[in-house]
Design a protein around this motif. Structure first.
Motif, PDB file in Angstrom:
ATOM      1  N   VAL A 144       0.822  -1.207   0.000  1.00 61.73           N
ATOM      2  CA  VAL A 144       0.000   0.000   0.000  1.00 61.73           C
ATOM      3  C   VAL A 144       0.858   1.260   0.000  1.00 61.73           C
ATOM      4  O   VAL A 144       1.758   1.410   0.834  1.00 61.73           O
ATOM      5  N   THR A 145       0.570   2.171  -0.919  1.00 62.76           N
ATOM      6  CA  THR A 145       1.244   3.467  -0.925  1.00 62.76           C
ATOM      7  C   THR A 145       0.750   4.292   0.255  1.00 62.76           C
ATOM      8  O   THR A 145      -0.449   4.357   0.527  1.00 62.76           O
ATOM      9  N   SER A 146       1.672   4.929   0.955  1.00 60.24           N
ATOM     10  CA  SER A 146       1.333   5.688   2.152  1.00 60.24           C
ATOM     11  C   SER A 146       0.258   6.735   1.872  1.00 60.24           C
ATOM     12  O   SER A 146       0.296   7.429   0.859  1.00 60.24           O
ATOM     13  N   GLY A 147      -0.688   6.828   2.788  1.00 59.97           N
ATOM     14  CA  GLY A 147      -1.808   7.749   2.650  1.00 59.97           C
ATOM     15  C   GLY A 147      -3.011   7.167   3.359  1.00 59.97           C
ATOM     16  O   GLY A 147      -2.892   6.261   4.198  1.00 59.97           O
ATOM     17  N   THR A 148      -4.178   7.666   3.024  1.00 65.35           N
ATOM     18  CA  THR A 148      -5.412   7.185   3.643  1.00 65.35           C
ATOM     19  C   THR A 148      -5.596   5.679   3.459  1.00 65.35           C
ATOM     20  O   THR A 148      -6.162   4.998   4.319  1.00 65.35           O
ATOM     21  N   ALA A 149      -5.107   5.156   2.350  1.00 64.05           N
ATOM     22  CA  ALA A 149      -5.286   3.730   2.048  1.00 64.05           C
ATOM     23  C   ALA A 149      -4.670   2.822   3.104  1.00 64.05           C
ATOM     24  O   ALA A 149      -5.131   1.692   3.300  1.00 64.05           O
ATOM     25  N   THR A 150      -3.631   3.285   3.798  1.00 64.77           N
ATOM     26  CA  THR A 150      -3.031   2.444   4.844  1.00 64.77           C
ATOM     27  C   THR A 150      -4.013   2.214   5.981  1.00 64.77           C
ATOM     28  O   THR A 150      -4.079   1.129   6.558  1.00 64.77           O
ATOM     29  N   LEU A 151      -4.776   3.237   6.294  1.00 61.77           N
ATOM     30  CA  LEU A 151      -5.777   3.118   7.359  1.00 61.77           C
ATOM     31  C   LEU A 151      -6.960   2.278   6.897  1.00 61.77           C
ATOM     32  O   LEU A 151      -7.486   1.445   7.648  1.00 61.77           O
ATOM     33  N   ILE A 197       9.700  17.459   8.157  1.00 66.42           N
ATOM     34  CA  ILE A 197       8.763  16.556   8.840  1.00 66.42           C
ATOM     35  C   ILE A 197       9.413  16.004  10.104  1.00 66.42           C
ATOM     36  O   ILE A 197      10.529  15.501  10.073  1.00 66.42           O
ATOM     37  N   THR A 198       8.714  16.118  11.206  1.00 67.79           N
ATOM     38  CA  THR A 198       9.282  15.784  12.516  1.00 67.79           C
ATOM     39  C   THR A 198       8.775  14.466  13.083  1.00 67.79           C
ATOM     40  O   THR A 198       8.964  14.185  14.260  1.00 67.79           O
ATOM     41  N   LEU A 199       8.127  13.642  12.269  1.00 67.63           N
ATOM     42  CA  LEU A 199       7.503  12.416  12.758  1.00 67.63           C
ATOM     43  C   LEU A 199       8.431  11.220  12.681  1.00 67.63           C
ATOM     44  O   LEU A 199       9.349  11.170  11.864  1.00 67.63           O
ATOM     45  N   ASN A 200       8.147  10.239  13.532  1.00 64.78           N
ATOM     46  CA  ASN A 200       8.895   8.982  13.487  1.00 64.78           C
ATOM     47  C   ASN A 200       8.352   8.026  12.424  1.00 64.78           C
ATOM     48  O   ASN A 200       9.042   7.099  12.000  1.00 64.78           O
ATOM     49  N   TYR A 201       7.098   8.240  12.032  1.00 64.87           N
ATOM     50  CA  TYR A 201       6.439   7.358  11.059  1.00 64.87           C
ATOM     51  C   TYR A 201       5.721   8.193  10.012  1.00 64.87           C
ATOM     52  O   TYR A 201       5.434   9.373  10.227  1.00 64.87           O
ATOM     53  N   ILE A 202       5.384   7.565   8.881  1.00 65.96           N
ATOM     54  CA  ILE A 202       4.614   8.268   7.857  1.00 65.96           C
ATOM     55  C   ILE A 202       3.207   7.696   7.706  1.00 65.96           C
ATOM     56  O   ILE A 202       2.320   8.384   7.213  1.00 65.96           O
ATOM     57  N   SER A 203       2.997   6.448   8.103  1.00 63.24           N
ATOM     58  CA  SER A 203       1.671   5.838   7.917  1.00 63.24           C
ATOM     59  C   SER A 203       0.749   6.205   9.078  1.00 63.24           C
ATOM     60  O   SER A 203       1.174   6.297  10.235  1.00 63.24           O
ATOM     61  N   LEU A 204      -0.526   6.391   8.749  1.00 63.57           N
ATOM     62  CA  LEU A 204      -1.501   6.733   9.780  1.00 63.57           C
ATOM     63  C   LEU A 204      -1.621   5.633  10.826  1.00 63.57           C
ATOM     64  O   LEU A 204      -1.837   5.910  12.003  1.00 63.57           O
TER      65      LEU A 204
END
Length: 369
Positions: free
Chosen positions: A260-267, A294-301
């Motif tokens: 799955v490409t990162s974005g809403t689709a992961t959720l 970007i300051t996050l540890n992850y990219i997926s929701l």
């Protein structure tokens, strides 16, 4: 009441359509003019510009298309002024919507924002201008309310609209679905390469390299409603893979695993309890810029909400044939799958209950009375 809604991309179209249904249901005099897509158009109201006509992604891509983007913003302001709505409702799409929200507020329009810009991911300083320009902010991720609270901005957590979308879909009969799309009887691995041409082009070829490495599974590409079958044909020629257009939920409901490409689709994939590998690759320059802000540890929701690595993320150079094969192989392990399922159930609890669109519509209507 007169409502002007500005949504972009397929996910904005989905959430916008559900919001419109609730607005029409609760305000019999509702007059809605909107930027969106086919789902919103099917509900009613008047479509101004389709999201696929203005889809631009990535930092460098926005710069290269700056004149086009500014032209759409200028036209949007003009159209709002001519329509004279009681409220302007923005859905996600912050690069476009925040400049318009600033203008709308300065010109005396009431502003509501559904699905917060991801200021918690980068450039948190934008909260100051959002607080100034947005009268009502509706957030859909559980940690967003606490984030905004640090800036003394009271926002409303309404739960995630995908809960309604997944729960409200029509039941799919697997045998019928397999027969309709000639999917045979092998376990299905779904490929969700995104919805925009730029990301599909970067993602799908690498995903397709897995087809020959896992011959005991049927790979199926989920086509986005914003793209034509002809566009996908150039990738799928001579590949032992099937294609299903605009039926992503139906496909996920019968899938064994997914890339799955990162974005809403992961959720969405997580809500269907499908084990997944999250993938993402942008242009070199866009990635270098993103990495620095970007300051996050992850990219997926999924991982962001759970605040831990639930699903594997393969980003930029890590998204390659060797790593993808290794991670997909892990998803087929029963122990790994059991752990994922438990995390997915916990994730769903964190997202809140049903009725996000109804809560937003009710709050907006009450604010206008």
């Amino acid at each position: 009441m007169k409502y002007y809604i500005v949504a972009g991309e397929a996910s904005g179209d989905l959430h916008g359509s559900n919001l419109m249904k609730e607005l029409f249901k609760n305000d019999k005099e509702a007059d809605i003019r909107f930027w969106g897509g086919d789902l919103m158009k099917a509900v009613g109201g008047e479509l101004v510009v389709h999201y696929k006509d203005r889809a631009i992604m990535g930092f460098i891509e926005v710069i290269l298309n700056l004149r086009k983007a500014l032209g759409f913003i200028k036209f949007c302001k003009k159209d709002i002024k001519e329509f004279q709505p009681d409220v302007v409702i923005f859905i996600d799409n912050s690069g476009f919507n925040l400049p318009v929200a600033k203008w709308a507020k300065e010109n005396g329009y009431k502003t509501s924002y559904y699905i917060s810009p991801q200021v918690w991911a980068s450039r948190a300083g934008r909260v100051k201008s959002i607080k100034r320009d947005v009268d009502q902010m509706f957030v859909i991720l559980p940690f967003e309310k606490d984030f905004y609270k640090k800036y003394n901005y009271n926002v409303e957590f309404v739960g995630h609209p995908l809960i309604d979308g997944v729960a409200g879909r029509e039941q799919v009969y697997e045998d019928d679905f397999r027969k309709k799309y000639d999917l045979g009887d092998k376990e299905i691995i779904a490929l969700l390469p995104g919805s925009r041409k730029q990301e599909i082009t970067k993602m799908l070829n690498t995903m397709l390299l897995m087809v020959d490495r896992f011959p005991n599974y049927q790979f199926v590409v989920a086509g986005a409603p914003s793209q034509s079958k002809e566009f996908y044909d150039s990738f799928l020629k001579d590949k032992k893979v099937k294609f299903v257009n605009n039926k992503t939920y139906d496909l996920l409901s019968i899938s064994y695993a997914a890339l799955v490409t990162s974005g809403t689709a992961t959720l969405e994939t997580a809500l269907f309890k499908v084990p997944q590998v999250v993938c993402y690759k942008g242009s070199w320059l866009s990635y270098q810029i993103a990495k620095r802000i970007i300051t996050l540890n992850y990219i997926s929701l999924v991982n962001l909400i759970m605040d831990k690595e639930v699903v594997k993320e393969l980003i930029q150079n890590e998204f390659n044939e060797t790593n993808l094969e290794q991670e997909l192989q892990l998803l087929l392990n029963e122990d790994k799958r059991k752990t994922l399922f438990l995390d997915y159930f916990e994730l769903e609890e964190k997202l809140g209950g049903k009725g996000a669109s109804k809560k937003v519509a009710t709050s907006i209507i009450e604010s206008l009375m």
